[in-house]
Write a protein that holds these residues in place. Structure first.
Motif, PDB file in Angstrom:
ATOM      1  N   LYS A 189      -3.628  -6.634  10.210  1.00  0.00           N
ATOM      2  CA  LYS A 189      -1.886  -6.106  10.393  1.00  0.00           C
ATOM      3  C   LYS A 189      -1.820  -4.811   9.406  1.00  0.00           C
ATOM      4  CE  LYS A 189       2.608  -7.028  10.722  1.00  0.00           C
ATOM      5  NZ  LYS A 189       3.844  -7.918  10.771  1.00  0.00           N
ATOM      6  N   THR A 190      -2.000  -3.714   9.740  1.00  0.00           N
ATOM      7  CA  THR A 190      -1.766  -2.517   8.824  1.00  0.00           C
ATOM      8  C   THR A 190      -0.437  -2.612   8.013  1.00  0.00           C
ATOM      9  OG1 THR A 190      -3.137  -1.288  10.156  1.00  0.00           O
ATOM     10  CG2 THR A 190      -2.028  -0.104   8.412  1.00  0.00           C
ATOM     11  N   PRO A 191      -0.537  -2.649   6.655  1.00  0.00           N
ATOM     12  CA  PRO A 191       0.606  -2.651   5.771  1.00  0.00           C
ATOM     13  C   PRO A 191       1.283  -1.536   6.171  1.00  0.00           C
ATOM     14  CG  PRO A 191      -1.456  -1.992   4.524  1.00  0.00           C
ATOM     15  CD  PRO A 191      -1.914  -2.485   5.922  1.00  0.00           C
ATOM     16  N   GLY A 192       2.740  -1.676   6.292  1.00  0.00           N
ATOM     17  CA  GLY A 192       3.704  -0.553   6.361  1.00  0.00           C
ATOM     18  C   GLY A 192       4.511  -0.347   4.949  1.00  0.00           C
ATOM     19  N   GLY A 193       5.544   0.338   5.224  1.00  0.00           N
ATOM     20  CA  GLY A 193       6.543   0.649   4.235  1.00  0.00           C
ATOM     21  C   GLY A 193       6.104   1.581   3.046  1.00  0.00           C
ATOM     22  N   ARG A 194       6.928   1.704   2.045  1.00  0.00           N
ATOM     23  CA  ARG A 194       6.335   2.849   1.104  1.00  0.00           C
ATOM     24  C   ARG A 194       5.355   2.627   0.130  1.00  0.00           C
ATOM     25  NH1 ARG A 194       9.825   2.103  -3.936  1.00  0.00           N
ATOM     26  NH2 ARG A 194      10.336   0.014  -4.266  1.00  0.00           N
ATOM     27  N   ASP A 195       4.871   3.517  -0.558  1.00  0.00           N
ATOM     28  CA  ASP A 195       3.803   3.330  -1.182  1.00  0.00           C
ATOM     29  C   ASP A 195       3.868   3.992  -2.533  1.00  0.00           C
ATOM     30  OD1 ASP A 195       3.523   6.151  -0.585  1.00  0.00           O
ATOM     31  OD2 ASP A 195       1.559   5.981   0.358  1.00  0.00           O
ATOM     32  N   ASN A 196       5.383   4.313  -2.839  1.00  0.00           N
ATOM     33  CA  ASN A 196       5.846   5.186  -3.938  1.00  0.00           C
ATOM     34  C   ASN A 196       6.616   4.439  -5.057  1.00  0.00           C
ATOM     35  OD1 ASN A 196       8.003   4.886  -2.459  1.00  0.00           O
ATOM     36  ND2 ASN A 196       8.771   6.834  -2.658  1.00  0.00           N
ATOM     37  N   CYS A 197       6.067   3.124  -5.140  1.00  0.00           N
ATOM     38  CA  CYS A 197       6.753   2.332  -5.993  1.00  0.00           C
ATOM     39  C   CYS A 197       5.999   2.356  -7.269  1.00  0.00           C
ATOM     40  CB  CYS A 197       6.972   0.699  -5.527  1.00  0.00           C
ATOM     41  SG  CYS A 197       5.527  -0.001  -5.551  1.00  0.00           S
ATOM     42  N   ASP A 198       6.321   1.483  -8.338  1.00  0.00           N
ATOM     43  CA  ASP A 198       5.600   1.512  -9.519  1.00  0.00           C
ATOM     44  C   ASP A 198       3.993   1.002  -9.158  1.00  0.00           C
ATOM     45  OD1 ASP A 198       4.106   1.335 -12.235  1.00  0.00           O
ATOM     46  OD2 ASP A 198       5.892   0.128 -12.998  1.00  0.00           O
ATOM     47  N   THR A 199       3.128   1.706  -9.274  1.00  0.00           N
ATOM     48  CA  THR A 199       1.786   1.077  -8.807  1.00  0.00           C
ATOM     49  C   THR A 199       0.686   1.404  -9.931  1.00  0.00           C
ATOM     50  OG1 THR A 199       1.200   3.332  -7.684  1.00  0.00           O
ATOM     51  CG2 THR A 199       1.976   1.493  -6.443  1.00  0.00           C
ATOM     52  N   THR A 200       1.193   1.326 -11.012  1.00  0.00           N
ATOM     53  CA  THR A 200       0.549   1.508 -12.208  1.00  0.00           C
ATOM     54  C   THR A 200      -0.542   0.280 -12.424  1.00  0.00           C
ATOM     55  OG1 THR A 200       2.262   0.633 -13.742  1.00  0.00           O
ATOM     56  CG2 THR A 200       2.193   3.121 -13.710  1.00  0.00           C
TER      57      THR A 200
END
Length: 245
Positions: A189-200
């Motif tokens: 199941k492809t992840p959806g939603g944003r990808d611009n949170c703190d991903t450090t």
């Protein structure tokens, strides 16, 4: 890089040597001078009068005159490289030594950068570095689900493509990271939603992996710090976990 350098110098080393009674310090100095690398350790291998040289995450072997080398390679990153085999006991000596030399302290892992999954009492521990698009990681995931009484720390390590990075960020940004990871790695199941949170945390995982010379996924670490590459079969996982106190 090191293997290519060794190959280039191999013929020249056949004609250049140290004194016949060279010791470890002299061998270290000669190898560093000829190859331009920092040698971490020089140890008698116990086979054929060869000395074991450990440098840049690789093992190779030379005689006391440094006249030739047996390139053991890095079996973690290059499983088909030449290795030193103890035929009497059917042991891969290079593999065993590299597992010892590349072991870590489990407590040193930056566990806050991982997705945590607790199964049962969670007393046993296991850490994995995985790319979301890695086929072997998907195979491993099915066996991990069959384990009981274990805590699994999954470090997102996108190394295969830009899509891997995007999926890793989407999973990390999910409200329920574990569910998003399992939905993808187990059910596709492809992840959806944003990808611009703190991903450090993902960036730090990549930096940490480089320091540990992790170049393939999955890579597993057990409680004793041993590193095991690849999709380890369920019976091997259970055997390793049972050794934990």
């Amino acid at each position: 890089m090191l293997v290519k350098t060794l190959s280039a110098f191999l013929l020249s080393l056949l004609a250049i040597g140290c004194s016949a009674n060279a010791n470890e310090a002299e061998i270290r100095k000669a190898v560093e001078a000829k190859l331009g690398i920092k040698v971490e350790s020089v140890t008698r291998s116990g086979y054929f009068g060869l000395y074991e040289i450990y440098a840049d995450g690789n093992l190779f072997y030379t005689d006391d005159k440094v006249t030739a080398m047996l390139i053991g390679g890095d079996v973690i990153r290059s499983p088909h490289a030449m290795n030193l085999i103890d035929l009497k006991n059917n042991r891969n000596v290079t593999d065993e030594r590299l597992r010892q030399l590349t072991a870590i302290k489990f407590s040193d892992l930056p566990l806050e950068q991982a997705i945590k999954q607790v199964k049962g009492d969670g007393k046993r521990v296991l850490a994995t570095f995985e790319d979301p698009n890695c086929g072997y990681c998907k195979r491993l995931a099915k066996d991990l689900q069959k384990l009981e009484n274990v805590t699994i720390y999954t470090f997102l390590l996108p190394i295969l493509s830009e899509d891997s990075l995007k999926k890793s960020r989407q999973i990390w940004c999910s409200a329920d990271r574990l569910k998003a990871w399992n939905d993808w790695i187990l059910d596709g199941k492809t992840p959806g939603g944003r990808d611009n949170c703190d991903t450090t945390a993902i960036t730090r995982n990549q930096e940490y992996a480089r320091r540990l010379n992790i170049t393939g996924t999955p890579t597993l670490f057990f409680a004793d710090g041993e590193r095991v590459p690849g999709a380890v079969p369920l019976n091997v996982l259970e055997q390793k976990l049972k050794q934990q106190k």
